[in-house]
Design a protein around this motif. Structure first.
Motif, short mmCIF file in Angstrom:
data_model
loop_
_atom_site.label_atom_id
_atom_site.label_comp_id
_atom_site.label_asym_id
_atom_site.label_seq_id
_atom_site.Cartn_x
_atom_site.Cartn_y
_atom_site.Cartn_z
N PHE A 58 -6.62 4.80 -12.21
CA PHE A 58 -5.18 5.06 -12.24
C PHE A 58 -4.45 4.08 -11.32
O PHE A 58 -3.41 3.51 -11.70
N ILE A 59 -4.97 3.87 -10.13
CA ILE A 59 -4.34 2.97 -9.16
C ILE A 59 -4.19 1.56 -9.74
O ILE A 59 -3.20 0.87 -9.50
N GLN A 60 -5.18 1.15 -10.52
CA GLN A 60 -5.15 -0.19 -11.11
C GLN A 60 -4.02 -0.37 -12.11
O GLN A 60 -3.63 -1.50 -12.44
N THR A 61 -3.48 0.74 -12.62
CA THR A 61 -2.37 0.66 -13.57
C THR A 61 -1.02 0.50 -12.85
O THR A 61 0.00 0.24 -13.50
N LEU A 62 -1.01 0.68 -11.53
CA LEU A 62 0.23 0.61 -10.76
C LEU A 62 0.56 -0.81 -10.34
O LEU A 62 -0.33 -1.66 -10.24
N ASN A 63 1.81 -1.05 -10.07
CA ASN A 63 2.28 -2.36 -9.60
C ASN A 63 2.63 -2.25 -8.12
O ASN A 63 3.55 -1.53 -7.76
N HIS A 97 -0.51 12.13 -8.74
CA HIS A 97 -1.89 11.76 -8.40
C HIS A 97 -2.05 11.79 -6.88
O HIS A 97 -2.11 10.76 -6.21
N LEU A 98 -2.17 13.02 -6.34
CA LEU A 98 -2.24 13.19 -4.90
C LEU A 98 -3.55 12.66 -4.33
O LEU A 98 -3.59 12.16 -3.19
N LEU A 99 -4.63 12.74 -5.09
CA LEU A 99 -5.91 12.22 -4.62
C LEU A 99 -5.86 10.70 -4.50
O LEU A 99 -6.38 10.11 -3.53
N ALA A 100 -5.22 10.05 -5.45
CA ALA A 100 -5.06 8.59 -5.39
C ALA A 100 -4.27 8.20 -4.15
O ALA A 100 -4.61 7.24 -3.44
N ALA A 101 -3.21 8.98 -3.85
CA ALA A 101 -2.41 8.72 -2.65
C ALA A 101 -3.25 8.90 -1.39
O ALA A 101 -3.14 8.12 -0.44
N GLN A 102 -4.12 9.91 -1.40
CA GLN A 102 -4.98 10.17 -0.25
C GLN A 102 -5.99 9.03 -0.05
O GLN A 102 -6.25 8.62 1.08
N ILE A 103 -6.54 8.55 -1.14
CA ILE A 103 -7.49 7.43 -1.06
C ILE A 103 -6.82 6.22 -0.43
O ILE A 103 -7.37 5.58 0.46
N LEU A 104 -5.61 5.92 -0.89
CA LEU A 104 -4.88 4.75 -0.39
C LEU A 104 -4.50 4.92 1.08
O LEU A 104 -4.51 3.96 1.85
N ALA A 105 -4.16 6.16 1.47
CA ALA A 105 -3.69 6.40 2.83
C ALA A 105 -4.83 6.49 3.84
O ALA A 105 -4.69 6.03 4.98
N GLU A 106 -5.98 7.05 3.43
CA GLU A 106 -7.04 7.35 4.39
C GLU A 106 -8.28 6.47 4.26
O GLU A 106 -9.11 6.44 5.17
N CYS A 107 -8.40 5.74 3.16
CA CYS A 107 -9.64 5.00 2.92
C CYS A 107 -9.37 3.53 2.59
O CYS A 107 -10.06 2.94 1.75
N ASN A 108 -8.37 2.97 3.24
CA ASN A 108 -7.97 1.60 2.93
C ASN A 108 -9.10 0.59 3.17
O ASN A 108 -9.36 -0.28 2.34
N GLU A 109 -9.80 0.72 4.29
CA GLU A 109 -10.86 -0.24 4.61
C GLU A 109 -12.03 -0.09 3.64
O GLU A 109 -12.59 -1.08 3.15
N GLU A 110 -12.42 1.16 3.35
CA GLU A 110 -13.52 1.40 2.40
C GLU A 110 -13.15 0.89 1.01
O GLU A 110 -14.00 0.38 0.28
N LEU A 111 -11.88 1.02 0.67
CA LEU A 111 -11.40 0.57 -0.63
C LEU A 111 -11.50 -0.95 -0.74
O LEU A 111 -11.95 -1.48 -1.78
N ILE A 122 0.84 -1.20 0.00
CA ILE A 122 0.00 0.00 0.00
C ILE A 122 0.87 1.25 0.00
O ILE A 122 0.63 2.20 -0.75
N ASP A 123 1.90 1.25 0.85
CA ASP A 123 2.82 2.38 0.90
C ASP A 123 3.51 2.57 -0.44
O ASP A 123 3.74 3.70 -0.89
N SER A 124 3.81 1.46 -1.12
CA SER A 124 4.44 1.53 -2.44
C SER A 124 3.51 2.22 -3.44
O SER A 124 3.96 3.05 -4.24
N LEU A 125 2.23 1.87 -3.39
CA LEU A 125 1.25 2.50 -4.29
C LEU A 125 1.11 3.99 -3.99
O LEU A 125 0.94 4.81 -4.90
N ILE A 126 1.18 4.34 -2.70
CA ILE A 126 1.09 5.76 -2.30
C ILE A 126 2.28 6.54 -2.85
O ILE A 126 2.12 7.63 -3.40
N ILE A 127 3.47 5.97 -2.71
CA ILE A 127 4.68 6.62 -3.21
C ILE A 127 4.61 6.80 -4.73
O ILE A 127 4.96 7.86 -5.26
N GLN A 128 4.15 5.76 -5.42
CA GLN A 128 4.03 5.85 -6.88
C GLN A 128 3.01 6.91 -7.29
O GLN A 128 3.22 7.67 -8.24
N SER A 129 1.90 6.96 -6.56
CA SER A 129 0.84 7.94 -6.87
C SER A 129 1.35 9.36 -6.69
O SER A 129 1.14 10.22 -7.55
#
Length: 408
Positions: free
Chosen positions: A197-202, A158-172, A146-153
């Motif tokens: 966009f997140i789905q394009t990340l590894n 893509h700051l909003l994508a990073a925010q989603i991953l950091a703050e909404c993990n359970e909802e996601l 998850i942290d890797s995806l945040i760093i990539q975002s």
């Protein structure tokens, strides 16, 4: 407790520079596969070095090289970027981070313990960690996927994508996208666009690279229990020794003398590495003897405690146990697994994990415990831990969040 000691090592293959064989501290932290590959290269260049393989059937020299991974080496790739950077950095901190990366390219060591080990403050350490995280591949040195995806975002704007991953993990995880939009005060269309966009990340960006742990984990030690007596035996795979054909030329030929001194250094460092590994393994097994004898939970034991008892530097313990494995009951384990951090109350983390597993196995599946409720359940076991600790241990054990465990 009785022990059987010999001076041997184990082997697979990897790429490294055999120049490291001349530095005893560098030699100490090499995994067995790095050691054998370095020695094989040194033997090709030094006629006074010889190696015999035993009945386990080591690969011939040419076949050994043919089977070395053809993937680019992750650490070499990172060191190149480090040494060509214009940024000011501490070589000690940066090198430690690179060397500590696991097989996925993540930094999974405890930050507090690492800062103590390096003798630096947390701010300085995290500054260097963030620096390494800017390297290619983007997402390297993250704490987890998850942290890797945040760093990539963040790196791709893509700051909003990073925010989603950091703050909404359970909802996601529960796919509650409308709830995410409401929580972040964004339109649903914005959220779905970022999710695409997140789905394009590894989440594992280092898979294209070769790491020191890609190869088979071959044990260097075998631990056995017979009549309550614990025996530690190094596993014999090969023996390195001098070729005495040129002994008569030592006094007259400077080249032969140089070869002899190099061979002497390599063998001395090999002996020192094995002796240090046995010494530390002995202390660890003594500390965890209840685990080996009776299957008890592992007790709290840190690298610093072992170092203090043996009268060595903590970095020596860290190097000696890095990427080293032992065999017990026909299974292979990392020697570092015998180090167990204690919670703030002094409780063994191994005990907390076992209790958590038992509680979750017995919980009402129609109404599973939340993490804060697990904290209260653990108190019934006289285990005092925080909600954050419970969440961390639960995740590390692969146990899903409450919503994922709930059954109708």
């Amino acid at each position: 407790m009785k022990y059987r000691f010999t001076k041997d090592l184990t082997t697979t293959q990897t790429q490294t520079f055999h120049a490291k064989l001349y530095d005893s501290l560098e030699f100490l932290k090499l995994s067995n596969d790095e050691v054998i590959h370095s020695i094989l290269k040194a033997i090709q260049e030094n006629p006074l070095l010889e190696v015999d393989f035993d009945q386990y059937g080591m690969l011939p020299l040419d076949e050994t090289y043919e089977n070395v991974s053809q993937k680019p080496n992750l650490k070499t790739h990172l060191y190149y970027q480090l040494h060509t950077s214009d940024e000011f950095y501490s070589d000690k901190i940066s090198s430690y981070i690179i060397e500590a990366l696991d097989e996925r390219g993540f930094f999974s060591e405890d930050t507090e313990e690492t800062c103590k080990l390096l003798g630096v403050n947390k701010e300085e350490f995290l500054k260097h960690l963030s620096f390494i995280q800017t390297f290619d591949p983007l997402g390297v040195a993250a704490f987890n996927s998850i942290d890797s995806l945040i760093i990539q975002s963040k790196g791709k704007g893509h700051l909003l994508a990073a925010q989603i991953l950091a703050e909404c993990n359970e909802e996601l995880l529960l796919k509650k996208y409308s709830l995410i939009a409401k929580k972040l005060d964004k339109k649903l269309e914005q959220i779905t666009k970022e999710l695409s966009f997140i789905q394009t990340l590894n989440p594992y960006p280092c898979t294209a690279f070769y790491t020191a742990r890609d190869e088979t984990k071959v044990p260097e030690l075998k631990i056995e229990v017979e009549n309550q007596q614990i025996m530690i035996s190094p596993i014999r795979y090969y023996n390195v020794y001098y070729n005495d054909v040129y002994t008569d030329l030592l006094k007259t030929d400077k080249v032969i003398k140089k070869y002899f001194n190099e061979a002497k250094t390599i063998i001395a460092n090999l002996d020192k590495r094995n002796a240090t590994l046995l010494l530390i393994a002995n202390e660890l097994v003594t500390t965890q003897q209840g685990y080996f004898r009776y299957g008890d939970e592992l007790v709290a034991c840190t690298q610093k405690e072992v170092a203090d008892r043996l009268g060595v530097n903590q970095s020596t313990v860290s190097r000696a146990t890095m990427n080293k494995y032992y065999e017990f009951n026909n299974e292979v384990f990392a020697l570092s697994d015998l180090f167990v951090a204690a919670t703030e109350s002094g409780t063994s983390s191994d005990g907390v994990k076992k209790a958590l597993q038992e509680i979750i196995q017995q919980e009402d599946k129609t109404k599973p415990f939340r993490d804060d409720e697990l904290v209260e359940e653990l108190k019934k076991y006289n285990l005092q831990v925080s909600r954050r600790t419970v969440s961390k241990y639960r995740s590390s054990m692969g146990i899903p969040i409450t919503g994922k465990r709930k059954k109708k």
